[in-house]
Design a protein around this motif. Structure first.
Motif, PDB file in Angstrom:
ATOM      1  N   PHE A  51      28.741  35.680  35.990  1.00 41.62           N
ATOM      2  CA  PHE A  51      28.076  36.187  34.792  1.00 41.62           C
ATOM      3  C   PHE A  51      29.083  36.646  33.736  1.00 41.62           C
ATOM      4  N   GLN A  52      30.219  37.184  34.180  1.00 39.95           N
ATOM      5  CA  GLN A  52      31.245  37.601  33.222  1.00 39.95           C
ATOM      6  C   GLN A  52      31.851  36.392  32.509  1.00 39.95           C
ATOM      7  N   THR A  53      32.011  35.273  33.208  1.00 39.67           N
ATOM      8  CA  THR A  53      32.581  34.078  32.574  1.00 39.67           C
ATOM      9  C   THR A  53      31.647  33.568  31.482  1.00 39.67           C
ATOM     10  N   ILE A  54      30.352  33.613  31.741  1.00 41.54           N
ATOM     11  CA  ILE A  54      29.386  33.228  30.712  1.00 41.54           C
ATOM     12  C   ILE A  54      29.484  34.201  29.535  1.00 41.54           C
ATOM     13  N   ALA A  55      29.516  35.496  29.848  1.00 42.31           N
ATOM     14  CA  ALA A  55      29.616  36.510  28.792  1.00 42.31           C
ATOM     15  C   ALA A  55      30.931  36.363  28.021  1.00 42.31           C
ATOM     16  N   TYR A  56      32.027  36.069  28.727  1.00 41.36           N
ATOM     17  CA  TYR A  56      33.330  35.860  28.082  1.00 41.36           C
ATOM     18  C   TYR A  56      33.267  34.692  27.099  1.00 41.36           C
ATOM     19  N   SER A  57      32.631  33.604  27.504  1.00 38.65           N
ATOM     20  CA  SER A  57      32.527  32.437  26.620  1.00 38.65           C
ATOM     21  C   SER A  57      31.765  32.790  25.350  1.00 38.65           C
ATOM     22  N   ILE A  58      30.676  33.535  25.511  1.00 39.95           N
ATOM     23  CA  ILE A  58      29.894  33.968  24.350  1.00 39.95           C
ATOM     24  C   ILE A  58      30.725  34.914  23.485  1.00 39.95           C
ATOM     25  N   HIS A  59      31.410  35.871  24.132  1.00 30.91           N
ATOM     26  CA  HIS A  59      32.261  36.835  23.422  1.00 30.91           C
ATOM     27  C   HIS A  59      33.337  36.107  22.617  1.00 30.91           C
ATOM     28  N   TYR A 121      35.156  43.561  24.327  1.00 34.53           N
ATOM     29  CA  TYR A 121      35.183  42.897  25.631  1.00 34.53           C
ATOM     30  C   TYR A 121      34.953  43.924  26.741  1.00 34.53           C
ATOM     31  N   GLY A 122      35.589  45.074  26.660  1.00 34.32           N
ATOM     32  CA  GLY A 122      35.439  46.114  27.677  1.00 34.32           C
ATOM     33  C   GLY A 122      34.010  46.616  27.786  1.00 34.32           C
ATOM     34  N   VAL A 123      33.350  46.838  26.657  1.00 35.28           N
ATOM     35  CA  VAL A 123      31.957  47.299  26.659  1.00 35.28           C
ATOM     36  C   VAL A 123      31.046  46.233  27.278  1.00 35.28           C
ATOM     37  N   MET A 124      31.227  44.999  26.854  1.00 37.81           N
ATOM     38  CA  MET A 124      30.430  43.905  27.397  1.00 37.81           C
ATOM     39  C   MET A 124      30.639  43.803  28.904  1.00 37.81           C
ATOM     40  N   HIS A 125      31.875  43.919  29.320  1.00 40.06           N
ATOM     41  CA  HIS A 125      32.222  43.805  30.730  1.00 40.06           C
ATOM     42  C   HIS A 125      31.580  44.938  31.542  1.00 40.06           C
ATOM     43  N   PHE A 126      31.603  46.145  31.018  1.00 42.47           N
ATOM     44  CA  PHE A 126      30.996  47.295  31.701  1.00 42.47           C
ATOM     45  C   PHE A 126      29.515  47.054  31.966  1.00 42.47           C
ATOM     46  N   VAL A 127      28.795  46.632  30.953  1.00 50.99           N
ATOM     47  CA  VAL A 127      27.352  46.424  31.085  1.00 50.99           C
ATOM     48  C   VAL A 127      27.053  45.352  32.139  1.00 50.99           C
ATOM     49  N   VAL A 128      27.756  44.241  32.078  1.00 52.60           N
ATOM     50  CA  VAL A 128      27.519  43.167  33.049  1.00 52.60           C
ATOM     51  C   VAL A 128      27.909  43.623  34.452  1.00 52.60           C
ATOM     52  N   ALA A 129      29.046  44.300  34.597  1.00 51.50           N
ATOM     53  CA  ALA A 129      29.511  44.734  35.919  1.00 51.50           C
ATOM     54  C   ALA A 129      28.540  45.718  36.571  1.00 51.50           C
ATOM     55  N   VAL A 130      28.059  46.701  35.824  1.00 52.70           N
ATOM     56  CA  VAL A 130      27.120  47.682  36.387  1.00 52.70           C
ATOM     57  C   VAL A 130      25.817  46.994  36.782  1.00 52.70           C
ATOM     58  N   THR A 131      25.323  46.139  35.929  1.00 50.94           N
ATOM     59  CA  THR A 131      24.070  45.447  36.217  1.00 50.94           C
ATOM     60  C   THR A 131      24.169  44.619  37.491  1.00 50.94           C
ATOM     61  N   VAL A 132      25.225  43.825  37.606  1.00 48.32           N
ATOM     62  CA  VAL A 132      25.402  42.980  38.794  1.00 48.32           C
ATOM     63  C   VAL A 132      25.649  43.832  40.034  1.00 48.32           C
ATOM     64  N   ALA A 133      26.515  44.826  39.939  1.00 44.14           N
ATOM     65  CA  ALA A 133      26.818  45.677  41.106  1.00 44.14           C
ATOM     66  C   ALA A 133      25.573  46.409  41.584  1.00 44.14           C
ATOM     67  N   GLU A 150      36.332  48.382  37.566  1.00 52.94           N
ATOM     68  CA  GLU A 150      36.570  46.939  37.504  1.00 52.94           C
ATOM     69  C   GLU A 150      36.775  46.439  36.075  1.00 52.94           C
ATOM     70  N   PRO A 151      35.941  46.840  35.089  1.00 53.24           N
ATOM     71  CA  PRO A 151      36.213  46.391  33.725  1.00 53.24           C
ATOM     72  C   PRO A 151      37.526  46.916  33.138  1.00 53.24           C
TER      73      PRO A 151
END
Length: 182
Positions: A51-59, A121-133, A150-151
């Protein structure tokens, strides 16, 4: 022309794939350090980077647009970015085509722009990481710990990854320019 397009697409695919691999390894190691459970670490480490790779591509695409939005609009920007990326339009042609001094289509160079890109990037990563975890562990404390630690680690690696790819792209551009001049 087709070869240049394929090389550009290949380079983008390699950049995204290298980010995915880096993210996978770091995510598993951080999740294990926080949970001390290899099953949870592997689950989080395998799902979260996807999910982070998808978010990274969008970012990355959003930032590409932000970095250039004040220069041109719509079709002109797309055409110029494409031709500049393929090195079909030199600086003189860029200046002539839209009436201001030429500019690069490289990654951001100002500290403010790099810092802002890294922060978003850090904010986006935090949201995705918490949701998945949380979806995997069903424990908000572990999810928040993974979401915070992790982010932070990934953001450091993201900055290094972006810097390495900027150097690779600069080296390729210089090599192409040298070959064209020869």
């Amino acid at each position: 022309m087709v070869r240049l397009i394929l090389n550009t697409a290949r380079s983008l695919a390699l950049k995204i794939a290298s980010y995915g691999v880096m993210h996978l390894v770091v995510a598993i190691l951080v999740a294990y350090a926080l949970t001390r459970d290899w099953r949870l670490a592997l689950a989080v480490g395998m799902v979260e980077p996807f999910f982070q790779t998808i978010a990274y591509s969008i970012h990355d695409r959003v930032w590409h647009r932000i970095e250039r939005r004040k220069r041109l609009t719509g079709f002109e920007e797309t055409a110029e970015a494409f031709t500049a990326r393929l090195e079909l339009m030199d600086a003189r042609e860029q200046a002539r085509s839209h009436g201001h001094t030429a500019h690069s289509h490289a990654l951001p160079t100002s500290f403010k722009q790099v810092a802002l890109k890294t922060m978003t990037y850090g904010v986006m990563h935090f949201v995705v990481a918490v949701t998945v975890a949380y979806a995997i562990t069903r424990d908000i404390r572990i999810a928040l710990a993974i979401g915070i630690v992790e982010p932070l680690v990934q953001t450091l690696f993201f900055t290094v990854h972006d810097h390495v790819w900027s150097r690779i792209e600069a080296r390729r551009a210089k090599k192409s320019k040298d070959l064209a001049a020869a």
